[in-house]
Motif scaffolding. Sequence first.
Motif, PDB file in Angstrom:
ATOM      1  N   THR A 110       4.703  -4.410  -0.541  1.00  0.00           N
ATOM      2  CA  THR A 110       5.535  -3.646  -1.489  1.00  0.00           C
ATOM      3  C   THR A 110       5.604  -4.371  -2.822  1.00  0.00           C
ATOM      4  N   LYS A 111       5.936  -3.611  -3.871  1.00  0.00           N
ATOM      5  CA  LYS A 111       6.281  -4.227  -5.161  1.00  0.00           C
ATOM      6  C   LYS A 111       7.438  -5.197  -4.891  1.00  0.00           C
ATOM      7  N   SER A 112       7.430  -6.365  -5.529  1.00  0.00           N
ATOM      8  CA  SER A 112       8.533  -7.325  -5.341  1.00  0.00           C
ATOM      9  C   SER A 112       9.855  -6.641  -5.697  1.00  0.00           C
TER      10      SER A 112
ATOM     11  N   ILE B  44      -3.845  -8.447 -18.262  1.00  0.00           N
ATOM     12  CA  ILE B  44      -2.667  -9.236 -18.634  1.00  0.00           C
ATOM     13  C   ILE B  44      -1.450  -8.334 -18.438  1.00  0.00           C
ATOM     14  N   ASN B  45      -0.365  -8.869 -17.836  1.00  0.00           N
ATOM     15  CA  ASN B  45       0.809  -8.027 -17.620  1.00  0.00           C
ATOM     16  C   ASN B  45       2.083  -8.802 -17.841  1.00  0.00           C
ATOM     17  N   SER B  46       3.078  -8.058 -18.359  1.00  0.00           N
ATOM     18  CA  SER B  46       4.441  -8.603 -18.408  1.00  0.00           C
ATOM     19  C   SER B  46       5.374  -7.462 -18.009  1.00  0.00           C
ATOM     20  N   MET B  47       5.226  -6.998 -16.758  1.00  0.00           N
ATOM     21  CA  MET B  47       5.972  -5.824 -16.286  1.00  0.00           C
ATOM     22  C   MET B  47       7.476  -6.058 -16.299  1.00  0.00           C
ATOM     23  N   GLY B  48       7.865  -7.283 -15.897  1.00  0.00           N
ATOM     24  CA  GLY B  48       9.302  -7.603 -15.890  1.00  0.00           C
ATOM     25  C   GLY B  48      10.026  -7.109 -14.654  1.00  0.00           C
ATOM     26  N   LEU B  49       9.277  -7.047 -13.537  1.00  0.00           N
ATOM     27  CA  LEU B  49       9.883  -6.703 -12.227  1.00  0.00           C
ATOM     28  C   LEU B  49      10.498  -5.298 -12.170  1.00  0.00           C
ATOM     29  N   PRO B  50       9.808  -4.280 -12.696  1.00  0.00           N
ATOM     30  CA  PRO B  50      10.331  -2.910 -12.496  1.00  0.00           C
ATOM     31  C   PRO B  50      10.180  -2.549 -11.020  1.00  0.00           C
TER      32      PRO B  50
ATOM     33  N   LEU C 295       8.491 -13.932   0.049  1.00  0.00           N
ATOM     34  CA  LEU C 295       9.432 -14.352  -0.998  1.00  0.00           C
ATOM     35  C   LEU C 295       8.623 -14.772  -2.222  1.00  0.00           C
ATOM     36  N   ASN C 296       8.800 -14.025  -3.295  1.00  0.00           N
ATOM     37  CA  ASN C 296       8.027 -14.260  -4.512  1.00  0.00           C
ATOM     38  C   ASN C 296       8.735 -15.301  -5.374  1.00  0.00           C
ATOM     39  N   LEU C 297       8.164 -16.498  -5.438  1.00  0.00           N
ATOM     40  CA  LEU C 297       8.766 -17.590  -6.218  1.00  0.00           C
ATOM     41  C   LEU C 297       7.984 -17.810  -7.508  1.00  0.00           C
ATOM     42  N   SER C 298       7.309 -16.758  -7.985  1.00  0.00           N
ATOM     43  CA  SER C 298       6.340 -17.020  -9.056  1.00  0.00           C
ATOM     44  C   SER C 298       6.215 -15.912 -10.101  1.00  0.00           C
ATOM     45  N   CYS C 299       7.255 -15.092 -10.282  1.00  0.00           N
ATOM     46  CA  CYS C 299       7.140 -14.073 -11.325  1.00  0.00           C
ATOM     47  C   CYS C 299       7.245 -14.765 -12.688  1.00  0.00           C
ATOM     48  N   PRO C 300       6.243 -14.599 -13.554  1.00  0.00           N
ATOM     49  CA  PRO C 300       6.243 -15.302 -14.845  1.00  0.00           C
ATOM     50  C   PRO C 300       6.819 -14.461 -15.999  1.00  0.00           C
ATOM     51  N   ASN C 301       7.325 -13.263 -15.697  1.00  0.00           N
ATOM     52  CA  ASN C 301       7.541 -12.319 -16.800  1.00  0.00           C
ATOM     53  C   ASN C 301       8.972 -11.879 -17.058  1.00  0.00           C
ATOM     54  N   VAL C 302       9.948 -12.582 -16.485  1.00  0.00           N
ATOM     55  CA  VAL C 302      11.336 -12.236 -16.802  1.00  0.00           C
ATOM     56  C   VAL C 302      11.811 -13.247 -17.842  1.00  0.00           C
TER      57      VAL C 302
ATOM     58  N   ILE D 275      -3.040 -17.052  -5.336  1.00  0.00           N
ATOM     59  CA  ILE D 275      -2.104 -17.340  -6.398  1.00  0.00           C
ATOM     60  C   ILE D 275      -1.497 -16.053  -6.950  1.00  0.00           C
ATOM     61  N   ASN D 276      -0.349 -16.247  -7.612  1.00  0.00           N
ATOM     62  CA  ASN D 276       0.171 -15.192  -8.471  1.00  0.00           C
ATOM     63  C   ASN D 276      -0.639 -15.255  -9.767  1.00  0.00           C
ATOM     64  N   SER D 277      -0.365 -14.360 -10.718  1.00  0.00           N
ATOM     65  CA  SER D 277      -1.114 -14.379 -11.992  1.00  0.00           C
ATOM     66  C   SER D 277      -0.948 -15.744 -12.671  1.00  0.00           C
ATOM     67  N   ILE D 278      -1.904 -16.100 -13.509  1.00  0.00           N
ATOM     68  CA  ILE D 278      -1.764 -17.323 -14.314  1.00  0.00           C
ATOM     69  C   ILE D 278      -0.799 -16.962 -15.445  1.00  0.00           C
TER      70      ILE D 278
END
Length: 314
Positions: free
Chosen positions: A47-49, A71-77, A129-136, A195-198
């Motif tokens: 699922t989406k985080s 390249i993405n900066s979705m911001g956890l929608p 458990l996602n410990l790596s979202c870079p976009n918030v 990995i998650n995204s760089i």
Amino acid sequence: MQTKISLASHIGDYKFDNLLLNAAGVRCSTTDELEKTLDSMAGGCVTKSATPEERAGNESPRMKALPLGSINSMGLPNHGIDYYLKFAEENQGQNGKQVILSVAGLSIDQNIEMLKKVQESAFDGLTELNLSCPNVAGKSQVGYDFDAVRDVLTATFKFFKKPLGLKLPPYFDFNQFNGISEVLNDFPVTYINVINSIGNGLVVDPETESVVIKPKGGFGGLGGDYVKPTALANVRALRQRLDPRISIIGTGGIKSGMDVFEHVLCGADLVQIGTAFGYEGTPIFERISKELEEIMDKKGYQTLDDFRGKLKTI
Ligand SMILES: O=C(O)c1[nH]c(=O)[nH]c(=O)c1Cl
């Protein structure tokens, strides 16, 4: 004549008839998207985080397709944990498919709150458990703070008794490979996903002399061809350092059967496809399965175990 080749794999007690999955975040925000993946050749879906409540995410444009990836900066929608937990409870194990529920709280407290809900639910599948979202904006990736990782795992395993995987950011230094492995080996983690995204790359359009995404001044997570060597390095380095009881999902730069072969050679038990799945949709799972079977047949391998982790050095 092709002898029977199997792409089956497992993580703990969870069997996957095919090692291919989508990566969290790509075509997995709605139940329709998730059902489509379950109905495909994929061994399951992710699922989406999820966050505790529904989130709109960052302003658009927040994702850009590029010649060599994205390249993405979705911001956890996302639609919030209840929406995905309900889907996971209803679909886990149907037709032998595994549903992995991804959660990404914006704080330790939010992660604990969501994992308590999962623990008390009827869901009996894998939680990531996602410990790596870079976009918030303003939130750093927990995965780079080893003390914070230790703290969240200590708090989690006081009550969480279901199988738990961790989505980690890419590491770039042997001291980081050693540091995160020392933490992970201290906990009953079922798998890690690297990995998650760089994080926080920057793509420039020289014609318009501008960035290509709006959030964070154009900084965003990189995926696709750009990240494959880093993804393979993280799979290999963590396989070499982690207790064998911890499985590894390899994610990053997969768009062909050969890319999957390389991830498994480095030690991956399963693989997840993000950027390329975003472009191609569910047919990618059949295409890549066929490509991998052809490679295995040519090399005389019948199962993934025949070559998993057997990367040679020179
Ligand atoms: O911006 C996002 O939603 C996002 N984007 C990523 O590239 N990785 C993540 O884990 C997340 Cl949570």
